[in-house]
Design a protein around this motif. Sequence first.
Motif, mmCIF file in Angstrom:
data_model
loop_
_atom_site.group_PDB
_atom_site.id
_atom_site.type_symbol
_atom_site.label_atom_id
_atom_site.label_comp_id
_atom_site.label_asym_id
_atom_site.label_seq_id
_atom_site.Cartn_x
_atom_site.Cartn_y
_atom_site.Cartn_z
ATOM 1 N N UNK A 91 61.826 57.898 34.884
ATOM 2 C CA UNK A 91 63.009 58.500 34.248
ATOM 3 C C UNK A 91 62.658 59.076 32.885
ATOM 4 N N UNK A 92 61.802 58.385 32.154
ATOM 5 C CA UNK A 92 61.365 58.924 30.855
ATOM 6 C C UNK A 92 60.619 60.242 31.029
ATOM 7 N N UNK A 93 59.958 60.396 32.157
ATOM 8 C CA UNK A 93 59.177 61.599 32.437
ATOM 9 C C UNK A 93 60.032 62.680 33.101
ATOM 10 N N UNK A 94 61.355 62.370 33.228
ATOM 11 C CA UNK A 94 62.301 63.280 33.884
ATOM 12 C C UNK A 94 61.914 63.533 35.339
ATOM 13 N N UNK A 95 61.473 62.460 35.995
ATOM 14 C CA UNK A 95 61.092 62.522 37.406
ATOM 15 C C UNK A 95 61.912 61.489 38.163
ATOM 16 N N UNK A 96 62.719 61.939 39.151
ATOM 17 C CA UNK A 96 63.538 61.012 39.925
ATOM 18 C C UNK A 96 62.984 60.740 41.313
ATOM 19 N N UNK A 97 62.069 61.572 41.781
ATOM 20 C CA UNK A 97 61.414 61.318 43.071
ATOM 21 C C UNK A 97 59.917 61.493 42.878
ATOM 22 N N UNK A 98 59.146 60.616 43.487
ATOM 23 C CA UNK A 98 57.685 60.741 43.360
ATOM 24 C C UNK A 98 57.015 60.226 44.624
ATOM 25 N N UNK A 99 55.839 60.744 44.856
ATOM 26 C CA UNK A 99 55.004 60.279 45.955
ATOM 27 C C UNK A 99 53.550 60.290 45.479
ATOM 28 N N UNK A 100 52.794 59.270 45.807
ATOM 29 C CA UNK A 100 51.393 59.187 45.414
ATOM 30 C C UNK A 100 50.530 59.030 46.656
ATOM 31 N N UNK A 101 49.433 59.763 46.689
ATOM 32 C CA UNK A 101 48.434 59.655 47.757
ATOM 33 C C UNK A 101 47.125 59.241 47.100
ATOM 34 N N UNK A 102 46.564 58.126 47.538
ATOM 35 C CA UNK A 102 45.323 57.609 46.944
ATOM 36 C C UNK A 102 44.123 58.406 47.432
ATOM 37 N N UNK A 109 62.240 66.545 40.066
ATOM 38 C CA UNK A 109 63.236 66.190 39.059
ATOM 39 C C UNK A 109 64.515 65.633 39.670
ATOM 40 N N UNK A 110 64.709 65.842 40.960
ATOM 41 C CA UNK A 110 65.904 65.317 41.635
ATOM 42 C C UNK A 110 65.464 64.442 42.804
ATOM 43 N N UNK A 111 66.348 63.539 43.264
ATOM 44 C CA UNK A 111 65.990 62.708 44.420
ATOM 45 C C UNK A 111 65.610 63.575 45.609
ATOM 46 N N UNK A 112 64.537 63.154 46.305
ATOM 47 C CA UNK A 112 64.062 63.985 47.418
ATOM 48 C C UNK A 112 63.323 63.123 48.439
ATOM 49 N N UNK A 113 63.843 63.014 49.647
ATOM 50 C CA UNK A 113 63.144 62.259 50.683
ATOM 51 C C UNK A 113 61.977 63.080 51.238
ATOM 52 N N UNK A 114 60.994 62.395 51.774
ATOM 53 C CA UNK A 114 59.874 63.048 52.481
ATOM 54 C C UNK A 114 59.728 62.325 53.803
ATOM 55 N N UNK A 115 60.009 63.033 54.878
ATOM 56 C CA UNK A 115 59.983 62.415 56.209
ATOM 57 C C UNK A 115 58.578 61.917 56.545
ATOM 58 N N UNK A 116 58.531 60.966 57.487
ATOM 59 C CA UNK A 116 57.265 60.301 57.810
ATOM 60 C C UNK A 116 56.193 61.286 58.264
ATOM 61 N N UNK A 117 56.559 62.294 59.081
ATOM 62 C CA UNK A 117 55.546 63.225 59.574
ATOM 63 C C UNK A 117 54.958 64.062 58.438
ATOM 64 N N UNK A 118 55.787 64.334 57.422
ATOM 65 C CA UNK A 118 55.282 65.091 56.270
ATOM 66 C C UNK A 118 54.395 64.192 55.387
ATOM 67 N N UNK A 119 54.795 62.935 55.243
ATOM 68 C CA UNK A 119 53.944 62.000 54.504
ATOM 69 C C UNK A 119 52.600 61.826 55.210
#
Length: 748
Positions: free
Chosen positions: A263-274, A290-300
């Motif tokens: 939230x401090x970074x003005x990020x409401x949705x995030x995804x990390x890939x190692x 910057x806004x909530x955003x789902x990512x479906x399983x096939x896209x992940x």
Amino acid sequence: MTQAATSDTNVLDLSTCDSEPIRTPGSIQPHGFALSLAEDLTVLQASENLAQHIGSAAAGAVGLPLARVIGDTAAALVVTELAATRVLERPLYLGTVCISETCYFDVLAHRYDGVLMLEFESVERRASADFRNLYPLVGEFLLKLNNTVSTDAMSALAADEIRAVTGYGRVMVYHFDHDGHGHVIAESLADGYHSYLGQRFPASDIPRQARELYTLNRIRLIHDANYTPARLVPAINPVTGAPNDLSFAALRSVSPIHLQYMRNMKTLASMSVSLIVKGKLWGLISCHNETPSPVAFERRTACEQLGQILALSIESREDASELQFRLDLRRIMVSMLGGLTQGADFIDNMTSVFPALLTFARASGVAIVVDDRLLTYGDTPSDEQIRELVGWLSIRAHGDVFHTDQLAAGYPGGADITRNASGILALPISRIHKHYLIWFRPEVIHTIDWAGNPHAKEGAGPLDQLTPRTSFSSWRETITGTSIPWHKGELELALEFRTALLGIALERAEQMAELAEELGRANKELEAFSYSVSHDLRAPLRHIVGFSDLLLESASNEDLEKRHRFLKNIKESARLAGKLVDDLLSFSQMGRAALRPSTISMNDLVHGCIEKLAGDTHGRDLRWEVEDLPEVRADASFIQLAVYNLLSNAVKFTSQKESAIIRIRAERHPHENVFHIEDNGAGFNMDYVHKLFGVFQRLHRMEDFQGTGIGLANVRRIVERHGGKAWASSVAGQGATFSFSIPKELPV
């Protein structure tokens, strides 16, 4: 992470951040629900948001069969897929089900911590996930990677592809340096998003246990940073008696500290890939929106595949680069070692490779310290400063190599030599003495652009140090007092170089020892020569003078027979003196003349020597027994001289036998041929066998057996020049056996 309440506000307690149980948070993200099942598919636990998703209370679902909770149709699909699929610890897509007629969920399953975990992610689509686009996406990405030449370029491609798949506003690829800081090396941005390209995020942003979890589970999604966690009911796993380990759960709830950080970074949705390279966390692909955003399983799944391909490509490029770097170093090292073997003085030889030493270590200066000698090349500290450094190294440094890129941080005198010695690589080349080879690297002043000041946090309250940082504005730090870090390959090759140096020094020591031994032997031979000159050579000369005086005195005497006898003695003494000088000259030549090897028939050579000795054996009862002898590769002239001397000795020392026998035989071995010359003559006392092959050594009186005492010394020197050995055995009065070996491969 727990929340501690104060009288007027709630703050996050960061005092135990690095030990927070992020694997066992006891809750999930609310955009789906979770069920833990026994092997018979009875519900053991349910997330408390079950009612919000399908209208059934979590507590009421515990203990029921799966079909009673999600319906027969959905349960049938799950059961069918479970029977056809091997479910392990990583979430596996089972299909999309409809529950309560209007709600659709992607079902993910994994087995871990003693239970079967089913996760139901809410989705808008009514059909099953479509993975058909995954193959062309991966194929096209591979083709693009083949045309890139650097890790940064490959990372930029991956960032663009993943932003296209997820629709997120910012995708960064960052690499962890040796201190754990994340350096943003590639970025893909939508309009309006702040750029962090080239900046660094401090290691403290990702605690140790979070890095371990990134290594274990390679993808993590946060749908909405403002979510309220949904706890598992009951909180304790009935199988283990402890909170559930949700390390592999796609819906696992994350640390409140991280949510505040987002939230401090003005990020409401995030995804990390190692990005895992050689089993270690090399970096991350970090996606922000910057806004909530789902990512479906096939896209992940597509993003995870792209991340794995990028990691493999990075590993391949790094391996190739590392290999080339080491090959270049090894070429330089081999060239240097070749130069170090040219002269006799090891230290002087080092000066001839000074330029290569600088290239080898990418250094600006180098110094060699051996006792009182100090040799330097390039930009180095003063001699006095180097000697002070060596004194410190001899006390503080241990092991086969010492290196640092921040010398002033550990060495008190480092601040005075920062300009040209901020970094050093020191090789001790003696365990006892202060002998060092030291490379110096100069100070490299550089700047680091941080995404926010890593050394301070904003705010004025007493709890400032216990809150996530709120500023991500670019902050520039200037780094002084450091050099370029030492590469792992440089350190390993430096150790190899040290081993080679010690080998050369040892070889020099062995050569000196051999030289000393040879010199000692030469001194003994010189002593023997002096004795021979003063005794053996003086005797015939004294005879010549004496008989000459007698001849002059008898000049008026008409006794021709006496005068003839005097002349004969003079002649014999002169002949003996000449023979002694000839043998000395021959012995001297044995050590200097080059070998001219050829294939020799030992049968022909031995018979030739016997014919030359026919005059000495005339009228004697002497029988030669010569067995079939092998061919050898040797210098024909030298070997003939050695054999002739041995046969002549046998003839001489059997002269007092009425019936003499001399036998020549050979033994054939895989690597050498051994020849034996046996006689039944006078023999010798084995107590004195060590003197037998020495110059001017006799084991019998000259009056009994004539000779100069040089013949056997010549034999030994000839045989040793060919890489062989000479020895003898005997029983006094019963004969002797003289033996020598000739290798089948002559020494180089």
